[in-house]
Design an enzyme around this catalytic site. Structure first.
Site, PDB file in Angstrom:
ATOM      1  NE  ARG A  62      -2.434  -1.477   3.398  1.00  0.00           N
ATOM      2  CZ  ARG A  62      -1.899  -0.799   4.396  1.00  0.00           C
ATOM      3  NH1 ARG A  62      -1.953   0.526   4.405  1.00  0.00           N
ATOM      4  NH2 ARG A  62      -1.319  -1.409   5.398  1.00  0.00           N
TER       5      ARG A  62
ATOM      6  CE1 TYR B 182       0.301  -5.937  -1.482  1.00  0.00           C
ATOM      7  CE2 TYR B 182      -0.903  -4.027  -0.662  1.00  0.00           C
ATOM      8  CZ  TYR B 182      -0.304  -5.255  -0.435  1.00  0.00           C
ATOM      9  OH  TYR B 182      -0.326  -5.797   0.822  1.00  0.00           O
TER      10      TYR B 182
ATOM     11  CE  LYS C   5      -5.941  -3.755   4.661  1.00  0.00           C
ATOM     12  NZ  LYS C   5      -6.063  -4.245   6.009  1.00  0.00           N
TER      13      LYS C   5
ATOM     14  CG  HIS D 194      -7.105  -2.876  10.176  1.00  0.00           C
ATOM     15  ND1 HIS D 194      -5.817  -2.401  10.297  1.00  0.00           N
ATOM     16  CD2 HIS D 194      -7.020  -3.927   9.336  1.00  0.00           C
ATOM     17  CE1 HIS D 194      -5.000  -3.125   9.569  1.00  0.00           C
ATOM     18  NE2 HIS D 194      -5.700  -4.061   8.971  1.00  0.00           N
TER      19      HIS D 194
ATOM     20  CB  SER E  27      -0.837  -3.764   7.769  1.00  0.00           C
ATOM     21  OG  SER E  27      -2.105  -3.285   7.377  1.00  0.00           O
TER      22      SER E  27
ATOM     23  CB  CYS F 249       0.860  -6.047  13.986  1.00  0.00           C
ATOM     24  SG  CYS F 249       2.002  -4.719  13.554  1.00  0.00           S
ATOM     25  N   GLY F 250      -0.007  -9.484  13.166  1.00  0.00           N
ATOM     26  CA  GLY F 250      -0.480 -10.716  13.776  1.00  0.00           C
ATOM     27  C   GLY F 250      -1.974 -11.003  13.725  1.00  0.00           C
TER      28      GLY F 250
ATOM     29  CG  ASN G 229       0.388 -15.737  12.369  1.00  0.00           C
ATOM     30  OD1 ASN G 229       0.802 -16.885  12.417  1.00  0.00           O
ATOM     31  ND2 ASN G 229       0.765 -14.878  11.432  1.00  0.00           N
TER      32      ASN G 229
ATOM     33  CG  ASP H 258      -7.392  -7.167   6.956  1.00  0.00           C
ATOM     34  OD1 ASP H 258      -6.469  -6.854   7.730  1.00  0.00           O
ATOM     35  OD2 ASP H 258      -7.656  -6.512   5.930  1.00  0.00           O
TER      36      ASP H 258
ATOM     37  NE  ARG I 216       0.232  -8.682   2.407  1.00  0.00           N
ATOM     38  CZ  ARG I 216      -0.406  -8.160   3.463  1.00  0.00           C
ATOM     39  NH1 ARG I 216      -1.516  -8.709   3.911  1.00  0.00           N
ATOM     40  NH2 ARG I 216       0.089  -7.106   4.082  1.00  0.00           N
TER      41      ARG I 216
ATOM     42  N   GLY J  10       0.431 -19.802  19.157  1.00  0.00           N
ATOM     43  CA  GLY J  10      -0.532 -20.621  19.897  1.00  0.00           C
ATOM     44  C   GLY J  10      -0.627 -20.230  21.369  1.00  0.00           C
TER      45      GLY J  10
HETATM   46  P1  GDP Z   1      -1.585  -9.307   9.806  1.00  0.00           P
HETATM   47  O1  GDP Z   1      -1.111  -8.592   8.590  1.00  0.00           O
HETATM   48  O2  GDP Z   1      -1.960  -8.354  10.922  1.00  0.00           O
HETATM   49  O3  GDP Z   1      -2.647 -10.301   9.515  1.00  0.00           O
HETATM   50  O4  GDP Z   1      -0.316 -10.109  10.424  1.00  0.00           O
HETATM   51  P2  GDP Z   1       0.112 -11.657  10.284  1.00  0.00           P
HETATM   52  O5  GDP Z   1      -0.694 -12.548  11.152  1.00  0.00           O
HETATM   53  O6  GDP Z   1       0.186 -12.010   8.851  1.00  0.00           O
HETATM   54  O7  GDP Z   1       1.569 -11.591  10.917  1.00  0.00           O
HETATM   55  C1  GDP Z   1       2.548 -10.687  10.468  1.00  0.00           C
HETATM   56  C2  GDP Z   1       3.897 -11.080  10.997  1.00  0.00           C
HETATM   57  O8  GDP Z   1       3.875 -11.107  12.440  1.00  0.00           O
HETATM   58  C3  GDP Z   1       4.332 -12.468  10.569  1.00  0.00           C
HETATM   59  O9  GDP Z   1       5.710 -12.433  10.285  1.00  0.00           O
HETATM   60  C4  GDP Z   1       4.082 -13.322  11.791  1.00  0.00           C
HETATM   61  O10 GDP Z   1       4.930 -14.435  11.840  1.00  0.00           O
HETATM   62  C5  GDP Z   1       4.325 -12.362  12.933  1.00  0.00           C
HETATM   63  N1  GDP Z   1       3.539 -12.714  14.128  1.00  0.00           N
HETATM   64  C6  GDP Z   1       2.206 -12.979  14.176  1.00  0.00           C
HETATM   65  N2  GDP Z   1       1.821 -13.315  15.439  1.00  0.00           N
HETATM   66  C7  GDP Z   1       2.938 -13.253  16.207  1.00  0.00           C
HETATM   67  C8  GDP Z   1       3.193 -13.488  17.607  1.00  0.00           C
HETATM   68  O11 GDP Z   1       2.309 -13.826  18.398  1.00  0.00           O
HETATM   69  N3  GDP Z   1       4.491 -13.302  18.023  1.00  0.00           N
HETATM   70  C9  GDP Z   1       5.478 -12.927  17.173  1.00  0.00           C
HETATM   71  N4  GDP Z   1       6.700 -12.762  17.674  1.00  0.00           N
HETATM   72  N5  GDP Z   1       5.277 -12.711  15.848  1.00  0.00           N
HETATM   73  C10 GDP Z   1       4.020 -12.861  15.367  1.00  0.00           C
HETATM   74  P1  PGA Z   2      -2.964  -6.425   6.139  1.00  0.00           P
HETATM   75  O1  PGA Z   2      -3.446  -5.551   4.914  1.00  0.00           O
HETATM   76  O2  PGA Z   2      -1.481  -6.276   6.203  1.00  0.00           O
HETATM   77  O3  PGA Z   2      -3.660  -5.749   7.288  1.00  0.00           O
HETATM   78  O4  PGA Z   2      -3.349  -7.858   5.941  1.00  0.00           O
HETATM   79  C1  PGA Z   2      -3.436  -5.879   3.591  1.00  0.00           C
HETATM   80  C2  PGA Z   2      -2.946  -4.729   2.749  1.00  0.00           C
HETATM   81  O5  PGA Z   2      -1.828  -4.265   2.997  1.00  0.00           O
HETATM   82  O6  PGA Z   2      -3.669  -4.307   1.859  1.00  0.00           O
HETATM   83 MN    MN Z   3      -3.409 -10.321   7.501  1.00  0.00          MN
END
Ligand code: GDP
Ligand code: PGA
Ligand code: MN
Length: 600
Positions: free
Chosen positions: A86, A214, A223, A243, A265, A267-268, A271, A294, A384, A509
């Site tokens: 973005r 993108y 978004k 978000h 974005s 930041c987990g 996951n 998301d 992605r 986990g």
């Molecule tokens: P999103 O864009 O907010 O959905 O973020 P993602 O779930 O795709 O995670 C982005 C990055 O943060 C990845 O590299 C993950 O491995 C990392 N990450 C996600 N959860 C955790 C966590 O609980 N601890 C740590 N240290 N890293 C995490």
């Molecule tokens: P995300 O956003 O990182 O919150 O999954 C997707 C995006 O950058 O458009």
């Molecule tokens: Mn995501």
């Protein structure tokens, strides 16, 4: 009729009237008149249509087939190397009154915005096909859902929108019934960063995006619509467009609590939404249900609780770091029927990225060049995957519930190497809104620009709130009206680092341990200590069986650094002042109250 429209109308291949809704046909004709495509295709979302688009993209190299034995029906797309994330500096909110966009957005007047964009769109689809994509954000029969139509010249966008939204004939039928829809116009243009803008006209429910392919810039349902335009609509209509991921936590008694969590974005969110409980929890019968990863739209139901839907139908997740150990559910999702963007490939054409840990080696990097670790990573850090949510083993059947799911807890969180403890609970709704407003996080590769710089990112909405943050916080505060039964609000930080620069909390986990404490707080069974920043658990208030934490880690993750927080609250006070008199007094009072209690 102007000359341009006549010209288009005389071109035999253009089927401009594809809907029973005159306003939609008129807009399609107007766009075709401006952009001058060779052909117009109304997308019905069918398998046949999708197969034909994929065949065409395979033929012209837009999609490269991946190993069909290991990854059936999956594709690699390599974007233009300057078009990988973005672009916040090129993203605008165009409101008639500049103050309505707020200091949190780049602003242009609607007249200037339209004339700039229409200049770029003029004739840009010559030699190309224009696709008209009706889509619905949210379950097709939900009163919480909203529809839009994206016009694009990118078949890659069409196939991605098909995975990410309810796209095609059922959406068109709903649009024709309701007579209203968000208008999104997109062209990849020349993919020239100098000719790239993402503009929003919230007062007209309109988006114009040029020059990028993108995800966040080009899949306009995501978004642009579901956050920037929807946040504006939500304020007018009394709901929230956030978000946030949504997950269900089922305890051994079979009761499920739904939690919504806002993290910036990368930041987990994905996951946490797909978390696999640690072994002990699995044995005891805990389960996690994924509703969304998301975006969350929520509004008070008849009983005063907030009910949430995930407006999306798929995941556009960060590939790097995704492994059988970190996110097995995501890895299972993406074994088939997946579009990968900007990942590396192995010699036998399997997708590969840093942290996949599958024992394979990359042969080509994301730019298609022989992999050289000294040159660049195999996958772009913001590479992605796009995949239907239905492929997720933990996908909740409730995600299709038209009524949404009731939210028990709202979680805010950022990437903070220092100061911020693992978890704390806000005292009440107003304090919780302040906790969200005060969020800070280190920047990530999801947007172009420096990575790892701490910035204020209130409620993870800095790049996505379609109006003035001061009005947004007022809107949040207005939900505390004495009638609503609002969720508790928490703050988490999975990213606290020790003196050695390593993460102190195992995360992934093990984050369930933190969710379990939150549910205990909601149910009134878990303990906490009162501090000026909120209710903090002691290490013994969480189930840490089997987690190895050093003494330093315990002190820091569950500790409260009064001096550090004093400085933080001064900076939060300064931040709120940047919004001037529009910032709600009750939020400023709350900041002063906390700052005051930190001083003695
Ligand atoms: P999103 O864009 O907010 O959905 O973020 P993602 O779930 O795709 O995670 C982005 C990055 O943060 C990845 O590299 C993950 O491995 C990392 N990450 C996600 N959860 C955790 C966590 O609980 N601890 C740590 N240290 N890293 C995490
Ligand atoms: P995300 O956003 O990182 O919150 O999954 C997707 C995006 O950058 O458009
Ligand atoms: Mn995501």
């Amino acid at each position: 009729m102007n000359a341009i429209t006549q010209d288009v109308a005389s071109a035999p291949t253009l089927d401009l009237a594809g809907s029973r809704l005159a306003a939609l046909n008129a807009w399609v004709a107007e766009v075709a008149g401006l952009t001058r495509p060779d052909a117009v295709v109304w997308c019905d979302g069918s398998d046949g249509e999708n197969a034909a688009l994929i065949a065409q993209m395979q033929a012209d190299g837009t999609l490269l087939p991946l190993n069909s034995e290991t990854h059936p029906n999956s594709w690699l797309h390599r974007s233009h190397p300057d078009d990988v994330a973005r672009v916040e500096h090129l993203t605008f909110v165009c409101t008639s009154d500049r103050d309505d966009a707020g200091p949190n957005n780049h602003w242009m007047s609607p007249a200037d915005g339209h004339s700039k964009m229409d200049g770029l769109f003029d004739g840009c689809m010559r030699g190309r096909t224009m696709y008209v994509i009706p889509y619905c954000m949210g379950p097709i029969d939900s009163p919480l859902s909203r529809c839009g139509v994206e016009i694009t010249d990118s078949p890659y966008v069409v196939t991605n929108m098909r995975l990410m939204t309810r796209m095609g004939a059922p959406a068109l039928a709903r649009i024709e019934r309701e007579g209203r829809f968000v208008k999104g116009l997109h062209s990849i243009g020349e993919l020239d960063p100098e000719r790239r803008f993402i503009m929003h006209f919230p007062e007209e429910l309109t988006i114009k995006s040029y020059g990028s392919g993108y995800g966040g810039n080009a899949l306009l349902g995501k978004k642009c619509h579901a956050l920037r335009i929807a946040s504006h609509q939500a304020r007018q209509e009394g709901w929230l467009a956030e978000h946030m991921l949504i997950l269900g936590v089922e305890n051994p008694q079979g009761e499920t609590h739904y939690i919504a969590a806002a993290f910036p974005s990368a930041c987990g969110k994905t996951n946490l939404a797909m978390l696999i409980p640690p072994q002990g929890y699995r044995d005891a019968g805990w389960k996690i249900w994924t509703v969304g990863d998301d975006i969350c739209w929520m509004r008070p139901g008849a009983d005063g609780r907030l009910y949430a839907i995930n407006p999306e139908a798929g995941f556009f997740g960060v590939a790097p770091g995704t492994s059988a150990a970190s996110n097995p559910n995501a890895l299972k999702c993406i074994q088939s029927n997946t579009i990968f963007t900007n990942v590396g490939v192995t010699a036998d054409n399997q997708p590969w990225w840093e942290g996949i840990d599958d024992g394979n080696e990359p042969a080509l990097d994301w730019r298609g060049e022989p992999y050289d670790a000294n040159k660049r990573p195999a996958a772009h850090p913001n590479a992605r995957f796009t995949v239907s949510a239905k492929q997720c083993p933990s996908y909740s059947p409730e995600a299709e519930n038209a009524a949404g799911v009731p939210i028990s807890a709202i979680v805010f969180g950022g990437r903070r190497a220092s100061l911020v403890p693992l978890v704390f609970e806000a005292r009440d709704w107003t304090h919780g809104v302040l906790v969200g407003a005060a969020m800070g996080s280190e920047t990530t590769a999801a947007a172009t620009g420096a990575v790892g710089v701490m910035r204020r990112d209130p409620m993870a909405m800095k790049p996505f709130c379609g109006y003035n943050f001061a009005d947004y916080f007022s809107h949040w505060l207005s939900f505390d009206n004495g009638e609503n039964k609002l969720p508790k609000i928490f703050h988490v930080n999975w990213f606290r680092k020790g003196a050695d620069g390593k993460f102190l909390w195992p995360g992934f986990g093990d984050n369930l341990r933190v969710l379990e404490w939150m549910i205990g707080r909601v149910e009134g069974s878990a303990s906490a200590v009162e501090t000026p920043i909120g209710h903090l658990p002691r290490a013994e208030d969480l189930n840490l069986d089997g987690v190895e934490l050093s003494g330093e880690a315990r002190d820091v993750l569950f500790g409260f650094d009064r001096d550090g927080w004093k400085a933080e609250f001064d900076s939060i006070g300064d931040y709120l002042e940047e919004y001037g008199p529009r910032m709600p007094q009750s939020l400023k009072d709350e900041q002063r109250r906390v700052a005051g209690s930190l001083s003695h």
